[in-house]
Design an enzyme around this catalytic site. Structure first.
Site, mmCIF file in Angstrom:
data_model
loop_
_atom_site.group_PDB
_atom_site.id
_atom_site.type_symbol
_atom_site.label_atom_id
_atom_site.label_comp_id
_atom_site.label_asym_id
_atom_site.label_seq_id
_atom_site.Cartn_x
_atom_site.Cartn_y
_atom_site.Cartn_z
ATOM 1 N N ASP A 66 0.002 -2.444 -83.841
ATOM 2 C CA ASP A 66 -1.320 -1.806 -84.444
ATOM 3 C C ASP A 66 -1.067 -1.926 -85.926
ATOM 4 O OD1 ASP A 66 -4.046 -0.384 -84.665
ATOM 5 O OD2 ASP A 66 -2.900 1.320 -85.187
ATOM 6 N N SER A 67 -2.395 -1.812 -86.523
ATOM 7 C CA SER A 67 -2.405 -1.635 -88.012
ATOM 8 C C SER A 67 -1.499 -0.492 -88.507
ATOM 9 C CB SER A 67 -3.798 -1.706 -88.449
ATOM 10 O OG SER A 67 -4.339 -0.555 -88.070
ATOM 11 N N GLU A 81 -6.588 10.570 -89.685
ATOM 12 C CA GLU A 81 -5.317 10.464 -90.068
ATOM 13 C C GLU A 81 -5.069 11.826 -90.809
ATOM 14 O OE1 GLU A 81 -3.857 6.854 -91.436
ATOM 15 O OE2 GLU A 81 -3.984 6.211 -89.384
ATOM 16 N N CYS A 123 -4.771 -2.467 -81.528
ATOM 17 C CA CYS A 123 -5.636 -2.408 -82.565
ATOM 18 C C CYS A 123 -6.914 -3.037 -82.239
ATOM 19 C CB CYS A 123 -4.964 -2.969 -83.697
ATOM 20 S SG CYS A 123 -6.011 -3.016 -85.165
ATOM 21 N N HIS A 168 -8.215 5.039 -83.293
ATOM 22 C CA HIS A 168 -8.264 6.338 -83.881
ATOM 23 C C HIS A 168 -9.441 7.393 -83.017
ATOM 24 C CE1 HIS A 168 -5.770 4.795 -86.647
ATOM 25 N NE2 HIS A 168 -5.883 5.876 -87.518
ATOM 26 N N CYS A 194 -11.910 1.673 -81.339
ATOM 27 C CA CYS A 194 -10.522 1.910 -82.367
ATOM 28 C C CYS A 194 -10.008 2.791 -82.100
ATOM 29 C CB CYS A 194 -11.444 2.415 -83.763
ATOM 30 S SG CYS A 194 -10.435 2.812 -84.966
HETATM 31 N N1 DGL Z 1 -5.942 0.382 -85.796
HETATM 32 C C1 DGL Z 1 -7.382 -0.068 -86.374
HETATM 33 C C2 DGL Z 1 -8.375 -0.232 -85.220
HETATM 34 O O1 DGL Z 1 -8.214 0.142 -84.087
HETATM 35 C C3 DGL Z 1 -7.915 1.275 -87.175
HETATM 36 C C4 DGL Z 1 -7.208 1.407 -88.255
HETATM 37 C C5 DGL Z 1 -7.367 0.041 -89.460
HETATM 38 O O2 DGL Z 1 -8.500 -0.015 -89.965
HETATM 39 O O3 DGL Z 1 -6.598 -0.366 -89.588
HETATM 40 O O4 DGL Z 1 -9.458 -1.043 -85.511
#
Ligand code: DGL
Length: 271
Positions: free
Chosen positions: A10-11, A152, A73, A188, A186
């Site tokens: 993931d990012s 976050e 992600c 989060h 997403c």
């Molecule tokens: N992990 C990213 C997503 O699911 C969210 C956080 C980011 O913007 O990197 O899109």
């Protein structure tokens, strides 16, 4: 049986919502997780940058002998999945197909909402995947860029006035469209399930993309006879491109447990 680990990336930290579901559904599997905490967020970046970062993330994960990779992600799954699949000779699963399938199954009216980062909504990938399964679907998509920083910062609880206000502003047009199903596109957003559900109302089904991806991974490994022994307790290792200590501290929010002895830092720019 295949004892090799599954790679997940993931990012940043958010993909741990998917890992949590994988641990629940696939307890015997070893998992190698990479979170690009040094370069997060991806969601507001260009396609070129997201693809470049994602290639490096996969290249790092492939330094392990993996049986599959799950892209937890939403941003990478909607923007770079086809490129990554074309360049790699192992199964790579994103969150879009499994979530689209679940949304179409859950929706009675075919009126479906999708929320995600700017890059995810710009890609149109969820709409395309849902329309491929249900051409007559009515879709409302909305980018919600402020939700990631709120999560976050730990501001995920009911009665947090700022979070409630932001959720209300973003979701007002989605609610007004009368959707009966909402894809939380997403990593989060599952942590905001309570706040989002309170606003949308009990009649709207929320689709957790991480959970659907974990289910798809379980189905893939089962069909290919590639499961590890489900009676064992899988080994999980975590890697981050920024501080391992910070990763472990925030991971508690996502995983609900302490993993501080299992996190290492990676110089992702070398991959
Ligand atoms: N992990 C990213 C997503 O699911 C969210 C956080 C980011 O913007 O990197 O899109």
């Amino acid at each position: 049986m295949d004892t090799r680990p599954i790679g997940v990336f993931d990012s940043g930290m958010g993909g741990l919502t998917c890992v949590r579901q994988m641990i629940r559904l696939l307890p015997g599997e070893d998992i190698v997780y990479f979170g690009d905490t040094g370069r997060v967020p991806y969601g507001g970046r260009s396609v070129e940058t997201i693809v470049r970062y994602a290639r490096q993330d996969v290249s790092f994960l492939r330094s392990f002998d993996l049986k599959a990779i799950v892209i937890a992600c939403g941003t990478v799954s909607t923007t770079a999945l086809d490129v990554l699949k074309g360049e790699n000779d192992l199964p790579i699963l994103g969150v879009v197909q499994p979530a689209a399938k679940a949304a179409v199954k859950a929706s009675k009216s075919g009126n479906i909402g999708v929320i995600g980062t700017k890059a995810t909504i710009r890609s149109g990938a969820y709409e395309a995947a849902i329309r491929a399964l249900l051409p007559e679907a009515t879709l409302t998509a909305k980018a919600c860029p402020l939700l990631v920083p709120l999560v976050e910062d730990g501001r995920v609880h009911r009665s947090d006035l700022v979070t409630e206000r932001v959720v209300e502003e973003y979701l007002a047009p989605v609610k007004a469209a009368g959707v009966d199903t909402l894809v939380l596109g997403c990593t989060h957003y599952p942590l905001l399930m309570d706040v989002i559900s309170d606003y949308m109302g009990a009649g709207v089904t929320l689709i957790d993309t991480g959970e659907e991806a974990a289910r798809a991974a379980a189905a893939l490994l089962t069909n290919e006879d590639q499961l590890n022994d489900p009676a064992r307790n899988g080994l999980r290792r975590y890697y981050a491109s920024d501080s391992a200590e910070d990763f472990a501290a925030t991971a508690k929010l996502f995983l609900g447990k302490d993993i501080s002895d299992r996190v290492e830092r990676v110089a992702i720019e070398n991959y």
